[in-house]
Each structure stands twice: as structure tokens, then as C-alpha cells.
Design an enzyme around this catalytic site. Structure first.
Site, PDB file in Angstrom:
ATOM      1  N   ASP A 120       0.834  -1.209   0.000  1.00  0.00           N
ATOM      2  CA  ASP A 120       0.000   0.000   0.000  1.00  0.00           C
ATOM      3  C   ASP A 120       0.869   1.259   0.000  1.00  0.00           C
ATOM      4  OD1 ASP A 120      -2.249   1.578   0.092  1.00  0.00           O
ATOM      5  OD2 ASP A 120      -2.582   1.309   2.246  1.00  0.00           O
TER       6      ASP A 120
ATOM      7  N   ASP B  85      -9.016   4.029  -2.110  1.00  0.00           N
ATOM      8  CA  ASP B  85      -9.968   4.565  -1.130  1.00  0.00           C
ATOM      9  C   ASP B  85     -11.186   5.182  -1.799  1.00  0.00           C
ATOM     10  OD1 ASP B  85      -8.053   3.691   0.568  1.00  0.00           O
ATOM     11  OD2 ASP B  85      -7.231   5.669   1.015  1.00  0.00           O
TER      12      ASP B  85
ATOM     13  N   GLU C 272       2.341   4.887  -4.342  1.00  0.00           N
ATOM     14  CA  GLU C 272       2.378   5.802  -5.512  1.00  0.00           C
ATOM     15  C   GLU C 272       3.749   6.471  -5.665  1.00  0.00           C
ATOM     16  OE1 GLU C 272      -0.010   5.746  -3.139  1.00  0.00           O
ATOM     17  OE2 GLU C 272      -1.273   4.472  -4.404  1.00  0.00           O
TER      18      GLU C 272
HETATM   19  C1  GLC Z   1      -4.668   3.652   2.776  1.00  0.00           C
HETATM   20  C2  GLC Z   1      -5.277   2.449   2.070  1.00  0.00           C
HETATM   21  C3  GLC Z   1      -6.374   1.877   2.923  1.00  0.00           C
HETATM   22  C4  GLC Z   1      -5.810   1.500   4.278  1.00  0.00           C
HETATM   23  C5  GLC Z   1      -5.174   2.712   4.926  1.00  0.00           C
HETATM   24  C6  GLC Z   1      -4.474   2.379   6.236  1.00  0.00           C
HETATM   25  O1  GLC Z   1      -5.587   4.684   2.857  1.00  0.00           O
HETATM   26  O2  GLC Z   1      -5.739   2.784   0.801  1.00  0.00           O
HETATM   27  O3  GLC Z   1      -6.942   0.765   2.305  1.00  0.00           O
HETATM   28  O4  GLC Z   1      -6.821   1.004   5.091  1.00  0.00           O
HETATM   29  O5  GLC Z   1      -4.218   3.290   4.063  1.00  0.00           O
HETATM   30  O6  GLC Z   1      -3.462   1.459   6.023  1.00  0.00           O
END
Ligand code: GLC
Length: 822
Positions: A425, A503, A428
Site C-alpha cells: 500500500d 480509497d 504511488e
Molecule cells: C490507505 C489504504 C487503505 C488502508 C489505509 C491504512 O488509505 O488505501 O486501504 O486502510 O491506508 O493502512
């Protein structure tokens, strides 16, 4: 004349030519090889190469830059273009393969393509063609513009064919069709609550599939820097494709079908690996389940309530102060114990790994990466720092193969604890200072000796991170298929990870947007994708969650996820009728796994996405193009989700063929525009006649019970149809050695005879099912007799349900079943 500036050549062009744009002028031949033509136009080199009979590559390297095709997207390989004829004529050179011809006119240099029938596509605009922009005119994301390294921005203008329609462009919300739009490719972590106006999101795939007169072609511009496509937006007669990193390398796919375009595109950039079967089941996530006790309770709640779930996700609160690859010892005192209990209960557990590494002298991951010098740098040579969840962080330079190898190995601890999948995650990369920002353009990626500026590689950062994760898992656990989920990526990311669309929000608009988002991802090579079911930001409602689940059960990736401080949205939170409805929907998902898995095998083999816009199978049908709020799941199911509150009815377009409404069995002859009734829990979906759908018995998780019997449901109608069933062990790589099972299932209907042929099995895998239950639906009269080969066989006819059921052994040889109706 070296470079012709269109603005100086005719008054007409002054208004059309963009300020500071220099189109290429006359070109002369440099050399030709068996499949390549190299030209010089002023100080630019241009190369056109036939890579395959239906694939050409164009390379434009201005200002004396060397020809270079290095790429994060393209898999290096020896291409075989077949028999190629290069002809030099009066002012023109042609490169002809067995299916298409590239035309290079030399004064000025303009490039175009024709198919065998002489139809032109991807034709350079005669006035503007290919060229470069003076630096001052180059749109830049920030103040840094290190042109000495980057060169000038480049573009190619193509004539917009009358009636051509553009699709794809990767992860996009908004309408399915992209004609008349401007597309920006620059990965960001968008602000909360993004709307369809937010063009660029977390993933950039500068690829478009064009449809004209029922024929498909495609264009892929290979650059991980900032890219823009203008698809007949600024000028209805032209489209342009531009990159900011000095060179212009693009590929033209000649089609002529969407399948052919995507097959070649995914040969170029890689295919989706075959997923482990368990990962296709339902997943439950939240930011975050904060303690081991909460996770245990969650697991028990699923099993006690008899609601299917294969996978639980651990978000950042399981980490020690959000430090990646650690555990919070207070909240998760015994990860091994917890994960082994969950495994006993049939759950897989996936753990999050963010890109940022907390700056902390007492944190081994940080100090080790620093000692090995594996982080991104400032122009001054310090490790680049910014804030993310853990506070101040550094960021691995994933362009460096050593950094990737190191990162991949770091997953060992998670695997040892019993984690079976990795959720990559914030890649980017997303930064918090300022909020929703990314790295400045002048951050350096040392690359292990091949330094590049961040702006040159930006869109590839996420892909390179998941490449590291996937390769790590493959090294550490070679017998199991890696499961890696990613938020960010570039073209080719599909070979490393699946994409979840980040998100989204718990709104009906976001549910509606997620259809076209997944369809365009699929048309851009990413067949394995899903949205957060129920929505991430904001509070969902019972109705929204249920309607989203109705779509979710057909998504290639099905996971419920939501943000901290929002209302919980586990399937039981909203009580009845929602809990039971969601349970039934998820059971249907589990039943559909053999069908979905067969589609994954096709995606892995050919690049065909699981979710397909109607034009994929009906390119000649103009009505199919407008039906973007419905889709085909494989070729046998047509799904039309409800995406409005309080609505039970919606318009559905059924293309040519006979279709059966799954819930009522009502039969429709397409093409037809119909009004579907879809009460909560009964999403409008239709099964194509004569096309078998394999279903398992309902299970709460993969492996809970024997897959017996494997039901083949079939809706017979005059005519014929065929389907495939693919099976293998569901994990591991024995299938690459032939240990799989593929069979064709044919259904032919004429007068009063239905013939079903279960083809002989190819491959050596012994099916997980001992028995097949052939279930013929909507058969209005009882059969007179049924034979297996020339022997009568037992059967059962249910008058009320109009169903014929036949039990068969799951043998490897061909079985022909003749059903004679009375
Ligand atoms: C980012 C991710 C989300 C996750 C959050 C905390 O916003 O896109 O899915 O829950 O980080 O890790």
C-alpha cells in the site's frame, strides 16, 4: 529542412498547432534490418519495427538521444514478426507483415497503418505528426524541470478516425468510453471522496483500445513519466499521445478483435498469474482490526453466522508504531498462535506492507536499508524523507534490483508467522507533507548504478514495489503461488499483483463508478481487480452494502474494507434482511468459484479480462457500446447491477442470443432492451443459453468440504453453445507440468433432442469432484428418455422447477448425453 514547425507552414495551422510544438520534417533512411526501418529526421532518430504480425513499435528519439527501449512494463523477449517485406518507394517506405502494413511517408515524416483490407488506423495527423515541445510549453507538475536529463516533451498526433471510440486508459472512473476526453497518467493518492472528475488515480496504464467499425486496434505509450492522451478532446479531428521524458516509444496493436489486441498487449507487458484458489473467496478487511482478540472474534463471527469468508486482512494497526514488517507485541502478543488458530478455522491472513520505512535508529529494517544505501535520495545525496503513517520515513529505491531483493527477503518474517498474502500500500508513493502529495520530481533513484530522477520513473514505483514482493514470495516459498495486492502500478503491474482501486467512498455514486473502473482496468491488462465492497470512506448502509455485494460477488477480487472511525460494515452489522441476503450472495460467490477460476485460467493464458464490456463479444453491435452500466462476466453471464437506492427495476440490454434470467428462468431473445426486476438479493443476471456454468456446493471457505458434486447448470435453447471447465490443485505449480484438467462442454439442441458432450479431459489432474450433476434448467416437458452413449441412464425431472437432473461420474473420458424430450 530539418524540422518543420507547422505554425510557419500555413495560416490554417497557426490556430491548430499547439504553441511551441515542432513537428518532424523530412526524414532520410539510415538503415533497415529484416523487420526494422531506422530513419533520421533532423537530429532525431525514428525507428519503426514489426515485432509480431499484428504489433509494431515506433521509437522517436529527438535531439541526438540514443535509441532505447528499456522498460518497466515490457518483458524483454525475442519477437517473431513472421515474414516481413520492407519496400522503399518514391518518398515512402512500407513495412508489411502477414496482417498489416506500416506506411512511413518521408517528406514530412508521417507514420500510419493499414490492415489487409486497406483500412487505415493509427494514422499520423498529416500536419502535426510526431514532434516535440519547446521546454517553456511543457506542462510540468511542479517547479522542477531538469531538462538536461529529461529532454523535451514529445508527442504524436493521430488523425481521429470518423466513428472511432476509445476505451481503456487503465484505472479510470467516469464513463466507459473515453472518446472526447483528456487523460493524464500520473499516479496519485487522490483526496478523500474523489469524483468522476478526478481523472488520474493510483494506477497509470497509458494504453487505449480503439474500436472503429467493429474492428479493434490499440496503442500503448511506454513511459513511466508523466503521460497524457488527448482523445479527440481538444480537436475532434485529432488525438495526441505525449510523454514528458524526452523519448517517445509507442506500440500499435492491429487487432482486429478486442481479444487479439489484449492478447498481444499482455504478451508484451505480461499476464496475470494464476491466483491461489483461496484468494478468490470472500475477504474481510477494516482499517483496522486492532487486537488479536478482535480478529479472533471476527473469525468466530463469520463461522458462527455461517457467512463465507476465506481471507482476513490485517491493516497497519497490527504493526509496532506502523513500522513495516513488525508486530505490535501488546495488541498481537502471539502472531504465530493467532494465525495458526485462524488457519485451523479455514482462514488465510493477509498483512499490509506500506512503502515508507520509519526513520528510527532502533528499527532494524530502517538501519539495514540505510547501511546498504537502498533509499531514494535528495539531490544533495541525503536519504529523502517525508511523513506517512509512522511519521518521518524513508523510501526504498525499488528501481534498484538490490533494493528489490532486500525488500522481498524482508517478507520472510511475515511468512514464518503464518501470513499467506501481502497487501502493498501507499506505493504511488503517497506522502503526507503536503497531504495527498507524492515525491518531488528531483528526488533521485540511484537505481544501483543507473540513477534516474523521480519524475522519470514515478508511475512505475508501485509496480516495482510489488515486483519486489512477488519475487520475494516466489523465492521464499516457491511451492505456493504468491498473493500480492497493490494500490498503485504501471502498465504490466498485472504480472506482479492484483489491483484494488484504493480509497473509494460509501456512496451510490462510487458503486456506480466502480463498474466502469474495473471494466477499463480489464481492458488495460489488469483482469484481476476489485473495489472496496461497501465503500471505504464514510458510513455505508445495509442497502448500499448489500447492493455492493451483489456486484462484489462477480468482481475478480471480492473484499469488504472500510476506514477507521466509519460505521462497521461486516455482513451482519445491519441486521435482517441484510445479513441473510449478504450470506446468500456470498454463498453464490463461493458456488461460482469453478466458473471464476476457469476465467482466471483464460485470463492467465490470453489476457482476456474476467469482466468484459458488451462490445468485447459484440463489437458490431452499436447498442452494446452504450450499455456501460452492465457487463459480461466471462462470456456466459451478463450482469446488470442496481446502483441506485430504493430501486428494484432497471433497464438491461441483452445482445444477440438467447438469455435466461438466473432467478426466474425467464427466457429472452436478444437483441432486446428489457426492464429487469431485481429485488434486494437478486441482482439482475442472465445466463447465455447452451453454455454450462460449473458450480461447487456452497462452502464457507475453499477446502471446507469435498467439491462434490460439481454441478453443471445449462439452459438449453435451439442452437448450440460451448463452455470450458478448468481445474487444478488450486495452488502450486504442478499445472505448469500438465497437472491440470481442461474439458469442453458442448450443448446442441435440435427439435426434441438435447445433446450434451462432456469432452475428454486434457491434463493429468484428478478432479476434486467425484461426481458431476448435470442440471438442465427451463426444460418445459419431461424427457422421454436419456442415454449416456448408447446406454439409458437414470435421471430426475422436477415438474415444478422444469429441471432435469442427471448424475454422472467425473471420468476423464468423453461422455455424450442425449436427452430426448417427449
Ligand atoms: C490507505 C489504504 C487503505 C488502508 C489505509 C491504512 O488509505 O488505501 O486501504 O486502510 O491506508 O493502512
Amino acid at each position: 529542412m530539418e524540422m518543420a514547425t507547422p505554425a510557419t507552414t500555413s495560416a490554417h495551422l497557426i490556430s491548430l498547432s499547439p504553441l511551441g510544438y515542432h513537428a518532424l520534417g523530412t526524414a532520410s533512411m539510415l538503415e533497415t534490418t529484416t523487420s526494422k526501418v531506422c530513419l533520421r529526421a533532423g537530429s532525431a532518430t525514428v525507428e519503426v519495427t514489426a515485432l509480431a504480425p499484428d504489433l509494431f513499435r515506433v521509437g522517436f528519439f529527438p535531439h541526438g538521444r540514443p535509441a532505447s527501449y528499456g522498460s518497466e512494463a515490457v518483458i524483454p523477449r525475442e519477437w517473431e514478426p513472421g515474414f516481413v517485406t520492407i519496400r522503399e518507394g518514391e518518398g515512402e517506405v512500407t513495412i508489411a507483415t502477414s496482417v498489416a502494413t506500416a506506411h512511413l511517408s518521408l517528406d514530412p515524416l508521417r507514420i500510419g497503418f493499414t490492415d489487409q483490407a486497406g483500412r487505415a488506423f493509427a494514422t499520423d495527423d498529416p500536419e502535426l505528426g510526431m514532434g516535440w515541445l519547446t521546454p517553456e510549453q511543457a506542462p510540468s507538475l511542479d517547479m522542477v524541470n531538469p531538462l538536461a536529463i529529461l529532454g523535451t516533451p514529445t508527442r504524436v498526433y493521430k488523425r481521429h478516425q470518423q466513428g472511432a471510440r476509445y476505451f481503456g486508459c487503465g484505472e479510470r472512473t467516469g464513463e466507459l468510453e473515453k472518446t472526447g476526453t483528456h487523460q493524464l497518467f500520473w499516479n496519485i493518492d487522490p483526496p478523500r471522496g474523489h469524483t468522476a472528475l478526478q481523472n488520474n488515480l493510483y494506477v497509470s496504464i497509458p494504453f487505449t483500445m480503439a474500436m472503429a467499425d467493429g474492428q479493434a486496434w490499440g496503442l500503448f505509450l511506454d513511459s513511466p513519466a508523466r503521460v497524457e492522451f488527448d482523445l479527440a478532446h481538444e480537436d475532434s479531428q485529432r488525438s495526441w499521445f505525449g510523454a514528458e521524458n524526452g523519448d517517445l516509444v509507442y506500440y500499435v496493436f492491429c487487432g482486429p478483435t478486442p481479444q487479439a489486441v489484449l492478447e498481444r498487449y499482455t504478451e508484451l507487458t505480461g499476464r496475470t498469474p494464476l491466483p491461489p484458489l483461496w484468494s478468490l473467496g470472500n475477504g474481510q478487511s477494516r482499517f483496522s482490526y486492532e487486537t488479536a482478540e478482535e480478529v479472533r472474534a471476527l473469525a468466530r463471527a463469520f463461522r458462527e453466522r455461517d457467512i463465507p469468508c476465506d481471507t482476513l486482512y490485517l491493516d497497519i494497526d497490527c504493526l509496532d508504531g506502523y513500522r513495516v514488517f513488525t508486530w505490535d507485541n501488546t495488541r498481537f502478543p502471539d502472531p504465530e498462535g493467532l494465525l495458526s488458530e485462524l488457519r485451523e478455522m479455514g482462514f488465510h491472513v493477509v498483512c499490509i506492507v506500506d512503502a515508507g520505512v520509519k526513520v528510527d535508529e532502533n528499527y532494524e529494517v530502517y538501519t539495514e536499508g540505510r547501511e546498504r544505501d537502498l533509499y531514494c535520495k535528495t539531490p544533495q545525496g541525503d536519504d529523502y524523507q517525508n511523513a506517512v503513517w509512522p511519521g518521518v520515513c524513508v523510501f526504498p529505491d525499488f528501481t534498484n534490483p538490490q533494493a528489490r531483493a532486500w525488500w522481498g527477503d524482508l517478507h520472510q518474517g511475515l511468512l514464518d508467522a503464518g501470513i499467506t498474502g501481502i497487501w502493498s500500500d501507499m506505493n504511488e508513493p503517497a506522502l503526507f507533507i503536503p497531504l495527498n502529495s507524492t515525491m518531488p520530481s528531483d528526488v533521485i533513484h540511484p537505481g544501483g548504478g543507473k540513477a534516474r530522477l523521480h519524475t522519470q520513473v514515478h508511475n512505475a514505483y508501485g509496480s516495482l514495489m510489488v515486483q519486489a514482493a512477488r519475487e520475494g514470495l516466489l523465492r521464499l516459498r516457491p511451492q505456493q503461488r504468491p498473493f500480492v495486492i497493490s494500490r498503485s502500478g504501471y502498465a504490466g503491474v498485472q504480472r506482479h499483483a492484483l489491483i484494488w482501486t484504493g480509497d473509494n467512498s460509501s456512496t451510490w455514486e462510487h458503486l456506480a463508478m466502480s463498474l466502469t473502473q474495473l471494466l477499463n482496468l480489464g481492458l488495460s491488462g489488469v483482469g484481476w481487480a476489485g473495489t472496496d465492497v461497501g465503500g471505504f470512506y464514510g458510513d455505508t448502509s445495509g442497502e448500499l452494502l448489500t447492493r455492493w455485494t451483489e456486484f462484489g460477488i462477480f468482481q475478480p477480487f471480492c473484499r469488504n474494507h472500510s476506514e477507521k472511525q466509519t460505521r462497521h460494515q461486516e455482513p451482519w452489522v445491519f441486521g435482517e434482511p441484510y445479513t441473510s441476503t449478504i450470506r446468500d450472495l456470498l454463498k453464490l460467490r463461493q458456488r461460482l468459484l469453478p466458473y471464476l477460476y476457469t476465467l482466471f485460467a483464460e485470463c492467465h493464458r490470453t489476457g482476456a479480462p474476467l469482466l468484459r464490456p458488451l462490445f468485447w463479444h459484440y463489437p458490431e453491435d452499436t447498442d452494446a457500446y452504450g450499455a456501460s452500466d452492465q457487463f459480461l462476466c466471462g462470456d456466459a453471464l451478463l450482469v446488470a447491477p442496481i446502483t441506485r437506492p430504493g430501486a428494484e427495476y432497471r433497464h438491461v440490454y441483452l445482445p444477440t442470443g438467447t438469455w435466461f434470467h438466473y432467478w426466474t428462468g425467464e427466457r429472452f431473445e436478444g437483441p432486446a432492451h428489457i426492464l429487469a426486476h431485481a429485488p434486494l438479493g437478486q441482482p439482475a443476471f442472465y445466463v447465455r443459453a447452451n453454455t454450462a456454468i460449473p458450480l461447487w456446493p456452497a462452502m464457507n471457505y475453499v477446502g471446507q468440504a469435498p467439491a462434490d458434486p460439481l454441478t453443471l447448470i445449462l439452459y438449453p435453447a435451439p442452437g448450440s453453445g460451448s463452455a470450458t471447465l478448468y481445474e487444478d490443485a488450486g495452488d502450486g505449480y504442478a499445472y505448469t507440468e500438465g497437472e491440470d484438467a481442461r474439458r469442453a462442454i458442448l450443448c446442441e439442441v435440435e427439435d426434441k433432442l438435447i445433446r450434451v458432450t462432456l469432452g475428454a479431459q486434457e491434463g493429468t489432474y484428478a478432479s476434486a469432484s467425484q461426481r458431476f450433476l448435470l442440471e438442465l434448467r427451463e426444460v418445459s416437458t419431461a424427457p422421454a428418455e436419456i442415454n449416456l452413449g448408447d446406454q439409458p441412464i437414470a435421471w430426475y425431472y422436477d415438474h415444478e422447477q422444469r429441471r432435469v437432473s442427471i448424475n454422472l461420474a467425473a471420468t476423464a473420458h468423453e461422455q455424450v448425453i442425449d436427452i430426448a424430450l417427449s
